[in-house]
Motif scaffolding. Structure first.
Motif, PDB file in Angstrom:
ATOM      1  N   GLU A  24     -14.616  35.065 -53.778  1.00 47.10           N
ATOM      2  CA  GLU A  24     -13.958  33.781 -54.092  1.00 47.10           C
ATOM      3  C   GLU A  24     -12.543  33.747 -53.539  1.00 47.10           C
ATOM      4  O   GLU A  24     -12.050  32.713 -53.119  1.00 47.10           O
ATOM      5  N   GLU A  25     -11.884  34.920 -53.554  1.00 49.84           N
ATOM      6  CA  GLU A  25     -10.473  34.961 -53.153  1.00 49.84           C
ATOM      7  C   GLU A  25     -10.273  34.948 -51.640  1.00 49.84           C
ATOM      8  O   GLU A  25      -9.145  34.857 -51.179  1.00 49.84           O
TER       9      GLU A  25
ATOM     10  N   CYS B  64      -6.574  38.206 -60.979  1.00 53.45           N
ATOM     11  CA  CYS B  64      -7.123  36.870 -61.269  1.00 53.45           C
ATOM     12  C   CYS B  64      -8.191  36.972 -62.361  1.00 53.45           C
ATOM     13  O   CYS B  64      -8.854  36.000 -62.685  1.00 53.45           O
TER      14      CYS B  64
ATOM     15  N   HIS C 247      -2.708  35.894 -60.412  1.00 51.16           N
ATOM     16  CA  HIS C 247      -2.260  36.584 -59.191  1.00 51.16           C
ATOM     17  C   HIS C 247      -0.941  37.320 -59.417  1.00 51.16           C
ATOM     18  O   HIS C 247      -0.039  37.287 -58.576  1.00 51.16           O
TER      19      HIS C 247
ATOM     20  N   HIS D 277     -11.173  38.438 -62.477  1.00 55.70           N
ATOM     21  CA  HIS D 277     -12.575  38.188 -62.138  1.00 55.70           C
ATOM     22  C   HIS D 277     -13.536  39.158 -62.830  1.00 55.70           C
ATOM     23  O   HIS D 277     -14.731  38.884 -62.897  1.00 55.70           O
TER      24      HIS D 277
HETATM   25 ZN   LIG Z   1      -7.443  33.881 -57.796  1.00 59.28          ZN
END
Ligand SMILES: [Zn+2]
Ligand SMILES: [Zn+2]
Length: 393
Positions: free
Chosen positions: A134-135, A97, A342, A99
């Protein structure tokens, strides 16, 4: 003023770019899942401390959260701007993702605005929030509950995806764990003496599948059976489902929640099991500010010469912040290839030099939007008006 703002922001971020690249690669190469981001958090805190900023670790009691603060040399009596860095990874696919890029974009914007406050002699404060998980469990929601974001006038973050946007209306998302309790028995000698908790999970999943016919287009339901039994020759006494429901608007979330809760009860009733539902966390829909979003998109369009994307889908715990604070969740294009988040390919793309360049450009753009809020009172008034006018649906 905007020209010098652009210069200060551009030079500050360019000067930090090599360091940011190192941080990004270190985080990417050491993917850490939600609430286990010890190395990433430590790296970012050490870097910020080395630049002379005051850093509070374990913000809000979360081990891997932090807040870095800088107050203008002209005093604190002005706006308090905040940026968010995420740095958690996904199971199996690491930084699928991107991050690692969100982490450095937050640092870049923080450094730039800290410099703007000092160089332009604007009173105010800037904070960088290190927001874990966050995930998985919504670190920002926990930090919000603990009052970590209190006092913020504006919050911003950036996220890579397959395109850029300054108006991501994300979905609300509620995750839950459902457990069924039955009675074990020998599956051949006395199956009639058992109460099959595995069957309850299967029945629930089947009714949920049928229910999909009547969901609104912006609703989603998805889940997995994480425990269905232990052995084929034992009637399972226990089963467990992890399930998520999503709606486009917070006003629909309760309706969908009630429907699926009824289904989980029905499956228990049908099979003679008892059941327990644990609701884990709810991400609210993200409500961006149109004035901030338009300026961000205009700056991004200058570089990429393609229109912004709409209807990205997905959810974020930043949505909960957007219901409380004036905010911008800007999206930026990772590599122009349309690869979805993802995925393993997205993880690979999040490591390239091109991805770094695009992150740097997006951070400069968003920092310019934030900087304008500090120096242009008319613009800031428009931002506040847009925030007050937006109604929750
Ligand atoms: Zn994500
Ligand atoms: Zn993400």
């Amino acid at each position: 003023m905007l020209v010098s703002l652009e210069k200060v922001i551009g030079e500050t971020i360019d000067d930090a770019s090599k360091d940011l690249r190192k941080l990004s690669l270190a985080i990417h190469d050491n993917p850490e899942r939600a609430m286990k981001e010890h190395k990433a958090s430590e790296l970012l805190c050490n870097y910020l401390c080395s630049k002379g900023f005051s850093v509070e670790q374990q913000a809000g009691g979360l081990e891997t959260a932090f807040v870095a603060t800088h107050t203008s040399s002209a005093g604190a009596d002005g706006l308090c701007l905040g940026f968010c860095s995420e740095y958690d990874a996904l199971p199996e696919i690491g930084h699928g993702c991107g991050h690692n890029l969100i982490a450095i974009s937050g640092v870049a914007m923080f450094l730039a605005i800290a410099r703007v406050l000092d160089v332009c002699r604007v009173p105010g404060t800037v904070r960088l929030f290190g927001t874990p998980a966050e995930e998985a469990i919504g670190g920002k929601i926990k930090m919000l509950d603990k009052g970590v974001f209190e006092g913020s006038d504006l919050l911003m973050m950036l996220h890579p995806t397959a395109g850029y946007s300054g108006s991501w209306h994300s979905q609300c998302s509620l995750s839950m764990v459902i457990e069924y309790f039955g009675k074990s028995s020998h599956a051949a000698m006395a199956p009639w003496d058992g109460i099959n908790a595995g069957s309850a999970a299967v029945v629930a999943m089947q009714i949920l599948g049928i229910m999909r016919e009547q969901l609104k287009p912006d609703w989603r339901t998805h889940g997995i059976i994480t425990h269905g039994g232990s052995a084929a020759n034992i009637i399972p006494s226990y089963s467990r489902i992890e399930y998520t429901v999503r709606t486009g608007w917070s006003s629909d979330l309760e309706t969908l929640r009630e429907r699926v809760l009824r289904i989980f009860s029905a499956a228990a009733l049908a099979t003679g099991c008892t059941h327990k539902v644990t609701e884990e966390f709810a991400y609210l829909d993200n409500q961006d500010n149109q004035v901030l979003g338009s300026m961000y998109e205009d700056l991004m369009r200058k570089e990429y010469d393609v229109p912004p994307i709409s209807d990205v889908g997905g959810s974020t715990d930043f949505g909960n912040l957007s219901h409380r604070f004036i905010s911008l969740h800007g999206m930026f294009d990772l590599a122009g290839t349309g690869v979805p988040n993802h995925s393993e390919e997205f993880a690979k793309n999040a490591r390239t030099e091109e991805a770094h360049k695009r992150t740097v450009f997006a951070a400069k753009s968003a920092a310019l939007v934030a900087g304008r809020c500090l120096v242009d009172t008319d613009f800031w008034n428009q931002v506040k008006r847009a925030h007050n006018e937006k109604g929750n649906r």
